[in-house]
Design a protein around this motif. Structure first.
Motif: not given
Length: 117
Positions: A16-42
């Motif tokens: 997350l720090g690396l991507l933010k330093a490179a001016a790339l927007p990022a979000i983190v998830f602790a599991s595949a299930e968290d990502f799938l439930q987040s709705g951020f896939q699209h």
């Protein structure tokens, strides 16, 4: 947006720090299930996923997304990679497979290419 899925908090925070330093927007998830439930896939232009995670692996996540017609350029990262696993990931459509520790500049190059920037 880059979505990072890794069960290791230190890796998530580091990426997350690396991507933010490179001016790339990022979000983190602790599991595949968290990502799938987040709705951020699209909203995800590039997915960075650990291969080995509890419950659902990165490869299983990638397969689930593909089955749902949600194709996201995916970069797999792992501390336990081998040639067979790398070939499996690339055959499944991964854009890259990096073994930890990896070169930050190489990761950023692949993220930017995956996002078309």
């Amino acid at each position: 947006m880059v979505s990072i899925v890794d069960d290791d908090e230190l890796i998530r925070n580091s990426l997350l720090g690396l991507l933010k330093a490179a001016a790339l927007p990022a979000i983190v998830f602790a599991s595949a299930e968290d990502f799938l439930q987040s709705g951020f896939q699209h909203e995800t232009g590039c997915l960075i996923a650990d291969i080995r995670m509890p419950r659902m692996s990165g490869l299983e996540l990638h397969a689930k997304l593909n089955a749902d017609n949600c194709t996201i350029p995916t970069i797999f990262i792992t501390a336990h990679g081998d040639t067979k696993m790398k070939m499996e990931a690339l055959r499944a459509g991964a854009v890259e497979f990096l073994t930890k520790p990896f070169n930050d500049a190489v990761l950023l190059q692949h993220v930017r290419a995956a996002m078309g920037s």
